[in-house]
Design an enzyme around this catalytic site. Structure first.
Site, PDB file in Angstrom:
ATOM      1  N   LYS A 146       0.825  -1.211   0.000  1.00  0.00           N
ATOM      2  CA  LYS A 146       0.000   0.000   0.000  1.00  0.00           C
ATOM      3  C   LYS A 146       0.859   1.260   0.000  1.00  0.00           C
ATOM      4  CE  LYS A 146      -2.615   0.839   3.710  1.00  0.00           C
ATOM      5  NZ  LYS A 146      -3.796   0.919   4.595  1.00  0.00           N
ATOM      6  N   GLN A 165      10.041  -6.190  17.094  1.00  0.00           N
ATOM      7  CA  GLN A 165      11.276  -6.098  17.879  1.00  0.00           C
ATOM      8  C   GLN A 165      11.687  -7.462  18.400  1.00  0.00           C
ATOM      9  OE1 GLN A 165      10.843  -3.285  21.098  1.00  0.00           O
ATOM     10  NE2 GLN A 165       9.883  -1.769  19.799  1.00  0.00           N
ATOM     11  N   GLU A 202      10.324 -14.771  26.267  1.00  0.00           N
ATOM     12  CA  GLU A 202       9.231 -13.796  26.327  1.00  0.00           C
ATOM     13  C   GLU A 202       8.049 -14.409  27.064  1.00  0.00           C
ATOM     14  OE1 GLU A 202       8.266 -11.979  22.559  1.00  0.00           O
ATOM     15  OE2 GLU A 202      10.330 -11.369  22.227  1.00  0.00           O
ATOM     16  N   ASP A 235      -7.643  -3.220   5.727  1.00  0.00           N
ATOM     17  CA  ASP A 235      -8.264  -3.151   4.391  1.00  0.00           C
ATOM     18  C   ASP A 235      -8.685  -4.522   3.863  1.00  0.00           C
ATOM     19  OD1 ASP A 235      -7.691  -0.321   4.193  1.00  0.00           O
ATOM     20  OD2 ASP A 235      -5.609  -0.907   3.870  1.00  0.00           O
ATOM     21  N   HIS A 278      -0.916  -5.057  23.658  1.00  0.00           N
ATOM     22  CA  HIS A 278       0.436  -5.301  24.182  1.00  0.00           C
ATOM     23  C   HIS A 278       0.551  -4.548  25.502  1.00  0.00           C
ATOM     24  CE1 HIS A 278       4.756  -5.542  24.560  1.00  0.00           C
ATOM     25  NE2 HIS A 278       4.815  -6.338  23.512  1.00  0.00           N
ATOM     26  N   ARG A 330       0.380 -12.659  27.510  1.00  0.00           N
ATOM     27  CA  ARG A 330       0.209 -11.219  27.331  1.00  0.00           C
ATOM     28  C   ARG A 330      -1.131 -10.687  27.837  1.00  0.00           C
ATOM     29  NH1 ARG A 330       2.415  -9.545  21.590  1.00  0.00           N
ATOM     30  NH2 ARG A 330       4.406 -10.011  22.570  1.00  0.00           N
ATOM     31  N   HIS A 370      -2.332  -4.036  19.541  1.00  0.00           N
ATOM     32  CA  HIS A 370      -1.072  -4.489  18.946  1.00  0.00           C
ATOM     33  C   HIS A 370      -1.261  -5.510  17.834  1.00  0.00           C
ATOM     34  CE1 HIS A 370       3.128  -5.519  18.766  1.00  0.00           C
ATOM     35  NE2 HIS A 370       2.922  -6.762  19.141  1.00  0.00           N
ATOM     36  N   ARG A 396      -2.661 -14.473  21.331  1.00  0.00           N
ATOM     37  CA  ARG A 396      -1.459 -14.963  20.637  1.00  0.00           C
ATOM     38  C   ARG A 396      -0.262 -15.031  21.576  1.00  0.00           C
ATOM     39  NH1 ARG A 396       2.852 -12.197  18.092  1.00  0.00           N
ATOM     40  NH2 ARG A 396       1.912 -10.287  18.846  1.00  0.00           N
ATOM     41  N   SER A 436       3.939 -14.599  15.725  1.00  0.00           N
ATOM     42  CA  SER A 436       3.303 -14.104  14.497  1.00  0.00           C
ATOM     43  C   SER A 436       4.235 -14.119  13.295  1.00  0.00           C
ATOM     44  CB  SER A 436       2.735 -12.704  14.704  1.00  0.00           C
ATOM     45  OG  SER A 436       3.684 -11.892  15.307  1.00  0.00           O
TER      46      SER A 436
END
Ligand code: SIN
Length: 549
Positions: A52, A64, A131, A227, A248, A294, A355, A390, A395
């Site tokens: 786009k 990150q 994480e 979109d 997040h 999370r 997020h 998630r 991801s």
């Protein structure tokens, strides 16, 4: 029937009057999922990839933390699977989660063979970070905290080297083209240079990311306007679980600054969440404390803010020390320094922000949507991997695994050659009146944050839905000629769908928290599926519900 349930294209056109392009595969989106799909597809035919804006402006590029994969000899796909299922709060599809973790390590090998650099320890092995929600250190990262940038550099340069791939930047996919039998045959696009064009494709793959921009507070880039979800909805594809937006826990909370992400990996290195006096927030809230999944950490912060009346919480990374922080998180260190924050000395003010769009266009395990010729992967898709929440750093891996699988499925599906059809859209402005698109967008984002945010309530959701239906009457009843208008229409459509789904799901599960429907009362897990023109939701039980919290 609401304006969101009327099947119409955003713009008027007659296909035979527009310039045509033919391709085997059309990939909408140039993040990790789109480029991984394109690289697979280029081995079998020619591919057009649409971005786009610029090719490298995507959520993928901004990532990150890194890429989760069970590659250490002490780790196993089984352990990664269990963590994924646990984080997903009962709504993961077991087969999808298994596919992710089992096919993931081969995708990492593939990336390394294409030249991706990952951070390594003194013995030369990839250094793996920890994480939230992960029972093992299994997050690959590059340049400390710039994994997305290195991943996208690798994929973009590999794609540029393949003669079969045409990369179109600044090219907006306005709507899908469907035959009278409902088969998707490509898209109508717009670019400042060529205006409207028709791209006929044997297979169309949606990979244009999520819809974080539907919220006032978001870590997402400006292009994340949902979109493809809106476009697939208008074309009649089923969408699923759109009430699940992941917030997040730690985006920077500095007045006037963008909501920069402060990576979960910072907590993986020992930082903890505290109040302004330095008292721990997550202690006693969950056994995994600051490294809980999370949604739980976000809830811990929100409950603390409600109790204390404070506007934000803080991340205390002081024990990492300034030098180690700058070595491990060089981009973050520079970003924080821009606001006068030294993580080795100061508390970092944070607040949760939208997020990751967990729900999306419903697909099977191979990325097939409900429409023939249309596939979806990455954040735009809902394939059951992420359940209701998630797992951190899953991801990018999902984009790699399912980007490839979409192409394999499309090749297997013996789709006919793309042939030009005579299609006509008579979209016209039905409600005249001046419209300040910037105001529509801001009003929507504020309403979503206030009413469809981290903690929701049925009455507010219902009010919000009425308001969106009213806004939809004039905003969707107008015809625009540039992406600004189409994006506003798409945002409004996705905001409406998220709100409708959040109202319908009368339970608290994972990232969807209803103050009027406590977790303890949650019924058995079900997906909520919607299709344009059908007032009622379709409820589907998940295939299995093992290893859930
Ligand atoms: C982060 O670095 O905290 C974000 C990673 C992710 O969203 O998976």
């Amino acid at each position: 029937m609401t304006p969101f349930d009327q099947r119409r294209h955003l713009i008027p056109f007659r296909s035979q009057l527009l310039p045509h392009i033919f391709t085997d595969m059309l990939v909408v989106g140039s993040g990790v999922a789109g480029l991984r799909a394109a690289l697979e597809a280029a081995q079998h035919g020619d591919v057009v990839v649409l971005a786009k804006e610029s090719l490298d402006l995507s959520n993928s590029n901004w990532a990150q933390g890194g890429i989760a994969a069970a590659i250490h000899h002490d780790d196993s796909p089984e352990s990664h699977f269990k963590d994924t299922m646990t984080a997903g709060a009962g709504l993961c599809e077991e087969s999808a989660a298994r596919t992710l973790v089992e096919e993931g390590p081969a995708q990492i090998e593939q990336l390394l063979s294409w030249g991706m650099r990952v951070d390594r320890d003194s013995k030369g092995s990839p250094s793996l970070g920890l994480e939230g929600g992960h029972g093992h250190a299994r997050i690959l990262h590059s340049d400390g905290d710039a994994t997305g940038r290195e991943l996208m550099r690798t994929l973009i340069s590999s794609a540029r080297e393949r003669p079969g791939i045409r990369l179109f930047d600044r090219c907006f996919a306005v709507d899908l083209l469907t035959s009278s039998q409902g088969r998707v045959a490509g898209a109508i696009t717009w670019s400042p240079r060529y205006g409207l064009q028709i791209i006929w494709a044997r297979a169309t793959i949606l990979a244009s990311g999520g819809a974080g921009q539907v919220y006032r507070e978001t870590s997402n880039p400006r292009v994340a306007t949902g979109d493809a979800i809106a476009m697939a909805w208008r074309a009649g594809a089923w969408v699923r679980d759109l009430e699940f937006m992941q917030f997040h826990p730690t985006s920077l909370y500095v007045a006037g600054a963008p909501r920069h992400l402060v990576s979960e990996a910072v907590r993986g290195e020992g930082a903890v969440l505290v109040d302004r006096h330095g008292a721990r927030i997550m202690e006693g809230f969950h056994p995994q404390e600051d490294l809980a999944p999370r949604d739980i950490v976000t809830r811990g912060i929100v409950e603390h803010l409600a109790r204390s009346g404070e506007p934000c919480a803080y991340l205390d990374a002081r024990k990492i020390g300034s030098t180690d922080f700058a070595r491990r998180f060089p981009s973050l260190e520079r970003m924080l320094a821009g606001y006068g924050i030294d993580a080795g000395r100061d508390l970092i003010p944070i607040h949760p922000a939208a997020h990751y769009t967990i729900g999306g266009v419903r697909t099977d395990l191979d990325g097939r949507t409900s429409l023939q010729g249309l596939y979806a992967c990455g954040e735009v898709a809902s394939n059951g991997v992420h359940g209701a929440n998630r797992l951190a750093s899953n991801s990018l891996l999902e984009g790699l695994v399912f980007g490839r699988r979409c192409v394999v499925a499309a090749l297997r599906d013996t789709l006919p050659d793309p042939v030009p059809m005579q299609l006509e859209s008579r979209a016209q402005t039905v409600v005249a009146g001046e419209l300040d698109l910037g105001d529509v967008r801001q009003s929507l984002r504020s309403a979503m944050w206030r009413n469809v945010g981290i903690v929701r309530h049925g009455a507010k959701l219902a009010d919000c839905l009425d308001m969106f239906a009213f806004w939809g009457r004039y905003a969707l009843g107008s015809v625009f000629e540039t992406p600004e208008g189409w994006e506003a229409q798409n945002l409004l459509t996705v905001g409406h769908l998220m709100t409708r789904a959040a109202l319908e799901r009368r339970e608290s599960r994972g990232a969807h928290q209803r103050a009027d429907a406590p977790r303890e009362d949650a019924p058995p897990a079900q997906h909520l599926d919607w299709q344009i023109g059908h007032d009622t939701v379709q409820r589907t039980a998940i295939a299995t519900e093992s290893a859930t919290r």
